[in-house]
Design an enzyme around this catalytic site. Structure first.
Site, short mmCIF file in Angstrom:
data_model
loop_
_atom_site.label_atom_id
_atom_site.label_comp_id
_atom_site.label_asym_id
_atom_site.label_seq_id
_atom_site.Cartn_x
_atom_site.Cartn_y
_atom_site.Cartn_z
CE LYS A 171 -2.85 0.88 3.67
NZ LYS A 171 -2.64 2.22 4.23
CB SER A 172 3.72 2.33 2.11
OG SER A 172 3.11 2.31 3.37
NE ARG A 181 -5.26 8.71 10.77
CZ ARG A 181 -4.58 7.82 10.05
NH1 ARG A 181 -5.17 7.20 9.05
NH2 ARG A 181 -3.33 7.55 10.34
CB SER A 206 5.07 10.51 11.20
OG SER A 206 4.22 10.49 10.07
CD GLN A 233 0.46 8.53 7.04
OE1 GLN A 233 -0.14 9.37 7.68
NE2 GLN A 233 -0.06 7.34 6.78
CG ASP A 240 0.66 0.40 9.61
OD1 ASP A 240 0.28 1.24 10.44
OD2 ASP A 240 1.04 0.70 8.47
CE LYS A 250 -0.22 4.82 12.94
NZ LYS A 250 0.54 5.54 11.92
NE ARG A 276 -2.41 -1.41 8.45
CZ ARG A 276 -2.16 -1.81 7.20
NH1 ARG A 276 -2.39 -3.07 6.86
NH2 ARG A 276 -1.70 -0.96 6.29
C1 S3P Z 1 2.51 5.02 6.31
C2 S3P Z 1 3.12 5.42 7.46
C3 S3P Z 1 2.64 5.06 8.80
C4 S3P Z 1 1.67 3.89 8.74
C5 S3P Z 1 0.65 4.06 7.65
C6 S3P Z 1 1.33 4.15 6.30
C7 S3P Z 1 3.07 5.47 5.02
O1 S3P Z 1 1.99 6.18 9.37
O2 S3P Z 1 1.04 3.73 9.98
O3 S3P Z 1 -0.24 2.97 7.64
O4 S3P Z 1 2.72 4.91 3.97
O5 S3P Z 1 3.88 6.40 5.04
P1 S3P Z 1 2.83 7.33 10.13
O6 S3P Z 1 3.77 7.89 9.18
O7 S3P Z 1 1.81 8.35 10.55
O8 S3P Z 1 3.47 6.67 11.29
#
Ligand code: S3P
Length: 449
Positions: free
Chosen positions: A33-34, A133, A177, A179, A337, A364, A409
């Site tokens: 996914k990421s 969020r 993080s 993200q 995750d 989350k 999840r």
């Molecule tokens: C992700 C980063 C994680 C993870 C999320 C996907 C990403 O979040 O929990 O499911 O794809 O960069 P955080 O960056 O907020 O920890």
């Protein structure tokens, strides 16, 4: 195993998972996914064509792909291959309507980084969970770079972004993080000069790896922590205004989706499960190390690189017995995750498992600490909720009725609890698995014996 597709009188969104003896020996896990989000976004920002196989056709990533289309990228499917016609870094067009990322935090935060660099206004939002969020963590750095962002009070979506003309910054993020880090370095692509982000401890580095694969200069490394016993800081530096070139990518399969079946296999005796082409990026594969520490046997075969990412086939040999673990500190971002399914492993394992330093779980898709504590308790597990984690008294999972609270999840973790429970588990709100793992219920039904 028997599955009741609909639970009488309760609608179609309920699944009944019976205890299983073993898991089928081979399961195909869908794309990561990421990495799928990032491949779509970098494909959009590139010159020319990007061809992607094993792109995750789940709601989250399809929403990001639709956003890329709104911003001017060409999107075409040729059988299972996704072809993105890039607009080039300077060729994006106004989206025309609100960008809706659905349930995806990664989609909102990464795309906001891109939108902050555009000379037009856009509005981005998502579903009810997304609108709860925290977005202030990206609004602050992007505002320092020169974007103007309006949010709902408290820093929530929808975000109205007036971007363009960004300046490079050196940002110290209070959270580890991926993200947040990715949002800022994506914005950094539109700024003159070098943008840097430092974070306490390291988080998944897919953006950095994929940016390099698309010819962007990205430097990264660890620097000493702020004092004795403090985690090292991660620093990432990106060069502004590069030219990205379209690429051919085969996305590794998602270790976060594999995690459910890895855990089931580790707990069910006599199982030997093979999962092919799984992404084993060190920033994501904490679950392998924890399951091994709990007593599972996991073998990696055919290790190679795909688009700058390490991948391998994983073989999990179930011994039917796991022992407790300590899950804490710098290991948390590498398995954040997977904590819901590791909590299920801990509930079935012998001894007391402590999970700490994981307060990020509270922001989350749901407050995963609170929901896990409540739902595992309903299954007869002794769980003590703590501000940054939980203490789980392992031994056995009785079974019963639980609610996923619409969190993908949690729905899948509770299904694994059903497989290893004494009486089975009935789960309410199960369609949310489509967020990250379409086909999960069908695969589970075929795989569990
Ligand atoms: C992700 C980063 C994680 C993870 C999320 C996907 C990403 O979040 O929990 O499911 O794809 O960069 P955080 O960056 O907020 O920890």
């Amino acid at each position: 195993m028997f599955f009741a597709r609909a639970w009488k009188g309760r609608g179609m969104d309920v699944k009944n998972v019976k205890p299983a003896n073993r898991i089928k020996h081979k399961i195909l896990i869908p794309g990561d996914k990421s990495i799928s989000h990032r491949a779509a976004i970098l494909g959009m920002l590139s010159q020319g064509e990007t061809r992607i196989t094993n792109f995750l056709k789940a709601e989250d990533c399809l929403n990001t792909l639709a956003a890329c289309q709104q911003l001017g990228a060409g999107v075409d499917w040729q059988k299972e291959e996704l072809i993105i016609q890039g607009c080039g870094r300077e060729g994006l067009k106004p989206p025309g309507s609100v960008i809706d990322c659905g349930n995806s935090g990664t989609g909102v935060r990464l795309l906001t980084g891109v939108l902050a660099g555009q000379p037009f206004e856009s509005i981005i939002t998502g579903d009810e969970q997304i609108r709860r969020r925290p977005m202030q963590r990206i609004i602050d750095p992007l505002t320092r770079m020169g974007a103007r962002i309006e949010s709902e009070p408290g820093g929530f979506c929808p975000l109205r972004i007036r971007g363009g003309n960004l300046k490079a910054i050196d940002y110290i993020s209070p959270v580890a993080s991926a993200q947040v880090k990715s949002c800022i370095i994506l914005a950094g692509l539109f700024a003159q000069g070098k943008t840097s982000v430092s974070s306490p401890g390291s988080s998944r580095d897919h953006t950095e790896r994929l940016m390099r694969f698309f010819d962007v200069a990205v430097a990264s490394g660890m620097t000493p922590g702020s004092g004795p016993g403090q985690p090292q800081n991660e620093k990432v530096i990106v060069d502004g205004r590069p030219k990205l070139n379209g690429r051919k990518i085969n996305i590794p399969s998602d270790i976060s989706s594999a995690a459910f079946f890895m855990t089931a296999a580790a707990l069910l005796p006599g199982t030997e499960l093979k999962l092919k082409n799984i992404g084993v990026n060190p920033g994501r594969s904490g679950i392998i190390r924890v399951l091994e520490a709990m007593g599972a046997e996991i073998v990696m075969e055919n290790q190679k690189q795909e688009a700058g990412e390490p991948v391998a086939d994983l073989i999990i040999k179930g011994k039917g017995f796991l022992k407790s673990a300590r899950i804490f500190g710098p290991m948390i971002p590498g398995l954040i995750d997977e904590i819901p399914v590791l909590a299920v492993a801990a509930a079935a394992a012998e001894g007391e498992t402590v999970i700490s330093d994981a307060a990020e779980l509270r922001v989350k898709e749901t407050d995963r600490i609170s929901v896990l504590a409540t739902e595992l308790s309903s299954l007869g597990v002794a769980v003590e909720e703590r501000p940054d984690g939980m203490l789980i008294q392992g031994g056995h999972i009785r079974g019963g009725e639980v609610d996923s609270h619409g969190d993908h999840r949690l729905a899948m973790s509770l299904a694994i609890a059903g497989l290893v429970s004494e009486q089975g588990v009935t789960i309410k709100h199960t369609q949310c698995v489509n967020t990250s793992f379409p086909g999960f219920w069908e695969i589970l039904e075929q795989a569990a014996r």
